[in-house]
Design an enzyme around this catalytic site. Structure first.
Site, PDB file in Angstrom:
ATOM      1  N   ARG A  43      95.357 125.727 109.312  1.00  0.00           N
ATOM      2  CA  ARG A  43      94.512 126.354 108.295  1.00  0.00           C
ATOM      3  C   ARG A  43      93.268 125.512 108.068  1.00  0.00           C
ATOM      4  NH1 ARG A  43      98.640 127.724 103.786  1.00  0.00           N
ATOM      5  NH2 ARG A  43      99.051 125.569 104.324  1.00  0.00           N
ATOM      6  N   LYS A 100     113.006 131.269 109.147  1.00  0.00           N
ATOM      7  CA  LYS A 100     114.147 132.072 108.704  1.00  0.00           C
ATOM      8  C   LYS A 100     113.766 133.097 107.646  1.00  0.00           C
ATOM      9  CE  LYS A 100     113.662 128.030 106.830  1.00  0.00           C
ATOM     10  NZ  LYS A 100     113.817 126.633 106.967  1.00  0.00           N
ATOM     11  N   GLY A 180     109.755 115.737 104.079  1.00  0.00           N
ATOM     12  CA  GLY A 180     109.479 116.892 104.951  1.00  0.00           C
ATOM     13  C   GLY A 180     110.651 117.850 105.075  1.00  0.00           C
ATOM     14  N   LYS A 198     119.319 132.005 106.120  1.00  0.00           N
ATOM     15  CA  LYS A 198     120.043 131.521 107.306  1.00  0.00           C
ATOM     16  C   LYS A 198     121.385 132.255 107.457  1.00  0.00           C
ATOM     17  CE  LYS A 198     117.798 127.049 106.843  1.00  0.00           C
ATOM     18  NZ  LYS A 198     117.803 125.783 106.107  1.00  0.00           N
TER      19      LYS A 198
HETATM   20  P1  NAP Z   1     104.284 122.800 107.012  1.00  0.00           P
HETATM   21  O1  NAP Z   1     104.453 121.358 107.168  1.00  0.00           O
HETATM   22  O2  NAP Z   1     103.824 123.353 105.715  1.00  0.00           O
HETATM   23  O3  NAP Z   1     103.303 123.315 108.168  1.00  0.00           O
HETATM   24  C1  NAP Z   1     102.773 124.609 108.229  1.00  0.00           C
HETATM   25  C2  NAP Z   1     101.612 124.631 109.178  1.00  0.00           C
HETATM   26  O4  NAP Z   1     101.143 125.952 109.305  1.00  0.00           O
HETATM   27  C3  NAP Z   1     100.432 123.776 108.711  1.00  0.00           C
HETATM   28  O5  NAP Z   1      99.866 123.114 109.813  1.00  0.00           O
HETATM   29  C4  NAP Z   1      99.428 124.819 108.181  1.00  0.00           C
HETATM   30  O6  NAP Z   1      98.086 124.437 108.335  1.00  0.00           O
HETATM   31  C5  NAP Z   1      99.730 125.969 109.124  1.00  0.00           C
HETATM   32  N1  NAP Z   1      99.337 127.242 108.568  1.00  0.00           N
HETATM   33  C6  NAP Z   1      99.768 127.836 107.427  1.00  0.00           C
HETATM   34  N2  NAP Z   1      99.160 129.019 107.248  1.00  0.00           N
HETATM   35  C7  NAP Z   1      98.330 129.173 108.306  1.00  0.00           C
HETATM   36  C8  NAP Z   1      97.428 130.182 108.695  1.00  0.00           C
HETATM   37  N3  NAP Z   1      97.261 131.291 107.956  1.00  0.00           N
HETATM   38  N4  NAP Z   1      96.735 130.029 109.848  1.00  0.00           N
HETATM   39  C9  NAP Z   1      96.896 128.908 110.604  1.00  0.00           C
HETATM   40  N5  NAP Z   1      97.740 127.916 110.288  1.00  0.00           N
HETATM   41  C10 NAP Z   1      98.445 128.059 109.153  1.00  0.00           C
HETATM   42  O7  NAP Z   1     105.663 123.557 107.341  1.00  0.00           O
HETATM   43  P2  NAP Z   1     106.884 123.036 108.209  1.00  0.00           P
HETATM   44  O8  NAP Z   1     107.797 122.237 107.353  1.00  0.00           O
HETATM   45  O9  NAP Z   1     106.408 122.475 109.492  1.00  0.00           O
HETATM   46  O10 NAP Z   1     107.649 124.414 108.468  1.00  0.00           O
HETATM   47  C11 NAP Z   1     107.170 125.343 109.415  1.00  0.00           C
HETATM   48  C12 NAP Z   1     108.214 126.444 109.603  1.00  0.00           C
HETATM   49  O11 NAP Z   1     109.420 125.861 110.060  1.00  0.00           O
HETATM   50  C13 NAP Z   1     108.569 127.211 108.345  1.00  0.00           C
HETATM   51  O12 NAP Z   1     108.864 128.542 108.674  1.00  0.00           O
HETATM   52  C14 NAP Z   1     109.840 126.511 107.863  1.00  0.00           C
HETATM   53  O13 NAP Z   1     110.662 127.347 107.109  1.00  0.00           O
HETATM   54  C15 NAP Z   1     110.478 126.199 109.186  1.00  0.00           C
HETATM   55  N6  NAP Z   1     111.409 125.082 109.171  1.00  0.00           N
HETATM   56  C16 NAP Z   1     111.063 123.892 108.641  1.00  0.00           C
HETATM   57  C17 NAP Z   1     111.943 122.828 108.686  1.00  0.00           C
HETATM   58  C18 NAP Z   1     111.602 121.484 108.104  1.00  0.00           C
HETATM   59  O14 NAP Z   1     112.500 120.641 108.038  1.00  0.00           O
HETATM   60  N7  NAP Z   1     110.395 121.239 107.683  1.00  0.00           N
HETATM   61  C19 NAP Z   1     113.192 122.997 109.287  1.00  0.00           C
HETATM   62  C20 NAP Z   1     113.536 124.248 109.826  1.00  0.00           C
HETATM   63  C21 NAP Z   1     112.628 125.276 109.758  1.00  0.00           C
HETATM   64  P3  NAP Z   1      97.488 123.230 107.424  1.00  0.00           P
HETATM   65  O15 NAP Z   1      98.208 122.010 107.886  1.00  0.00           O
HETATM   66  O16 NAP Z   1      96.041 123.214 107.795  1.00  0.00           O
HETATM   67  O17 NAP Z   1      97.756 123.595 106.019  1.00  0.00           O
HETATM   68  N1  HSE Z   2     113.965 123.525 103.797  1.00  0.00           N
HETATM   69  C1  HSE Z   2     114.993 123.646 104.764  1.00  0.00           C
HETATM   70  C2  HSE Z   2     116.174 122.775 104.375  1.00  0.00           C
HETATM   71  C3  HSE Z   2     114.474 123.254 106.115  1.00  0.00           C
HETATM   72  O1  HSE Z   2     116.021 121.934 103.489  1.00  0.00           O
HETATM   73  O2  HSE Z   2     117.249 122.926 104.938  1.00  0.00           O
HETATM   74  C4  HSE Z   2     115.434 123.524 107.222  1.00  0.00           C
HETATM   75  O3  HSE Z   2     115.580 124.886 107.441  1.00  0.00           O
END
Ligand code: NAP
Ligand code: HSE
Length: 422
Positions: A43, A100, A180, A198
């Protein structure tokens, strides 16, 4: 060479790009082809990122690039990623996601739209644990009788720190965010919605059932307090946020809520950010899956496994594991009011003759049998804390009884309730 575009280069996206770089030779050998991230979309281009890939703030630069074979969606949200998915699929690109929330609503229509184009979503449930592959492939001979698991790393991390070290709710939530683990909006975690998303994904693979979050019982950990923790400790329980799917008499029960669970049970010993899922199949019996449920590298491990699988096999459909609808029986969702459990109730009441009897009467009138009843003195000498565990009863009966107890003249305060999972 396989060319990958990552949409969302945040916690997980950065890990995916870096691991594909760090373990390039190994991953290429396993996949049979070199895999290269050619672009990432974010973004805000001004933010500093620990990745060495070209970045854009225009998602279409990835979707319109004909040379990109696989789109990895790691931005989060529902509506925008849904549009991105459809556009990528319409261009014949395979898609991998950890999202999810999107799949909780759109897994069946995306499967339909994708046809033979692969969609990978291993990372969407339980972070680094390969539970999707286990259910879809490893257990495909089995009728699944139950799935029971800790599926949210944030809540498990928070509960563990609150129980073991007495850390306050707000402080420990901030820690989980810093590490994170939490969603962009952490109410998805603490409200139980993330675990529910999930559970719905797993239930589609296990039972072919298309339920939405609104259809099922979801409660979070926001109301778990020190009194509950003290009670759990004293009576040999732990408190966990469990996601439960069960097949009972042709109906599927789906629910997410905190439970009191005996400390000796395996699932009670799963602490911190770790997730643990027990799956019971009619042929195999009980199987247990354990590992890190959140965090950049652990989640990226599952994202990359999907990329490798797509490159290797070129084909991973059907997405939800059923080649055709399973017609030998039509499974429906058990209404949440009909769910049965044992319950723990905590009440602060006036310490006066007949109060305990009036509560017991309400429970009895609602067909609820008491397993144990304890009275504790309170700091306020005119009040007493009553602790009650019930035998198994229906959700609708306990909800009605609680409302009636709260309306009794000498109770007044809110009744705290936690389900007991034996
Ligand atoms: P995050 O750290 O918030 O990263 C999201 C990324 O998406 C950021 O780089 C953001 O850009 C970008 N973004 C958001 N809206 C956008 C748009 N409209 N156009 C282009 N880029 C955009 O999230 P995350 O923790 O990596 O999670 C990502 C996904 O994985 C989510 O669906 C989450 O539920 C899933 N997930 C996360 C984890 C975990 O442990 N974190 C585990 C399992 C699944 P900016 O950086 O510029 O804001
Ligand atoms: N926010 C989620 C959790 C990330 O804490 O389990 C993994 O899906």
């Amino acid at each position: 060479m396989i060319r990958v575009g990552i949409i969302g280069v945040g916690t997980v996206g950065q890990s995916v790009a870096n691991i594909l770089q760090k373990n390039k030779a190994l991953i290429s050998a396993r996949a049979g082809k070199e895999i290269s991230v050619v672009k990432g979309a974010v973004r805000d281009l001004r933010m500093e990122r620990k990745v060495d890939i070209p970045l854009t703030d225009n998602v279409d630069e990835i979707l319109d690039d004909e040379s990109i074979d696989i789109v990895v969606e790691l931005m989060g949200g529902i509506d925008r990623p849904y549009e991105i998915f459809k556009k990528a699929l319409s261009r014949g690109k395979a898609v991998v996601t950890a999202n999810k929330a999107l799949l909780a609503y759109h897994r069946f229509d995306l499967q339909q739209i994708a046809g033979d184009i692969p969609i990978g979503y291993e990372a969407s449930v339980a972070g680094g644990i390969p539970i999707i592959n286990a259910l879809k492939v490893g257990l495909s001979a089995n009728e699944i009788t139950a799935i029971k698991g800790i599926m949210n790393g944030t809540c498990n991390y928070m509960l563990t720190r609150m129980i073991d070290e007495g850390v306050g709710y707000d402080e420990v939530l901030a820690e989980a965010q810093k590490l994170g683990y939490a969603e962009a909006d952490p109410t998805f975690d603490v409200g139980g919605f993330d675990a529910a998303h999930k559970l719905l994904i797993l239930a589609s693979i296990a039972y072919g059932i298309d339920a939405k979050p609104e259809d099922i019982l979801i409660e979070g950990i926001e109301n778990v307090n020190q009194d509950d923790i003290d009670f759990a400790r004293e009576f040999g329980y732990s408190i966990k946020l469990l996601a439960i799917a069960k097949k009972i008499d042709g109906k599927i029960e789906l629910r997410v809520h905190p439970v009191l669970i005996r400390k000796e049970q395996m699932i009670a010993k799963i602490d911190g950010v770790m997730n643990g899922i027990s799956v019971i199949g009619d042929c195999v019996g009980e199987t247990l899956y354990y590992g890190p449920g959140a965090g950049g590298d652990a989640t990226a491990s599952a994202v990359i496994a999907d990329i490798v699988e797509i490159v290797r096999a070129g084909q991973s459909s059907p997405m939800l594991g059923f080649k055709k609808p399973f017609q030998s029986e039509s499974l429906t969702l058990l209404p949440k009011e009909e769910i049965q459990s044992e319950y723990f109730l905590r009440m602060l009441v006036k310490d006066a003759p007949g109060v305990l009897a009036s509560i017991a009467q309400v429970l009895g009138e609602n067909g609820i049998s008491i397993e144990t009843f304890l009275q504790r003195p309170s700091e306020n000498v005119t009040k007493a804390t009553l602790l009650c565990a019930t035998h198994r009863c229906r959700e609708k009966d306990i909800v009605k009884a609680i409302a009636e107890i709260e309306n009794l003249p000498d109770t007044g305060a809110k009744v705290a309730m936690i389900r007991i999972e034996e």
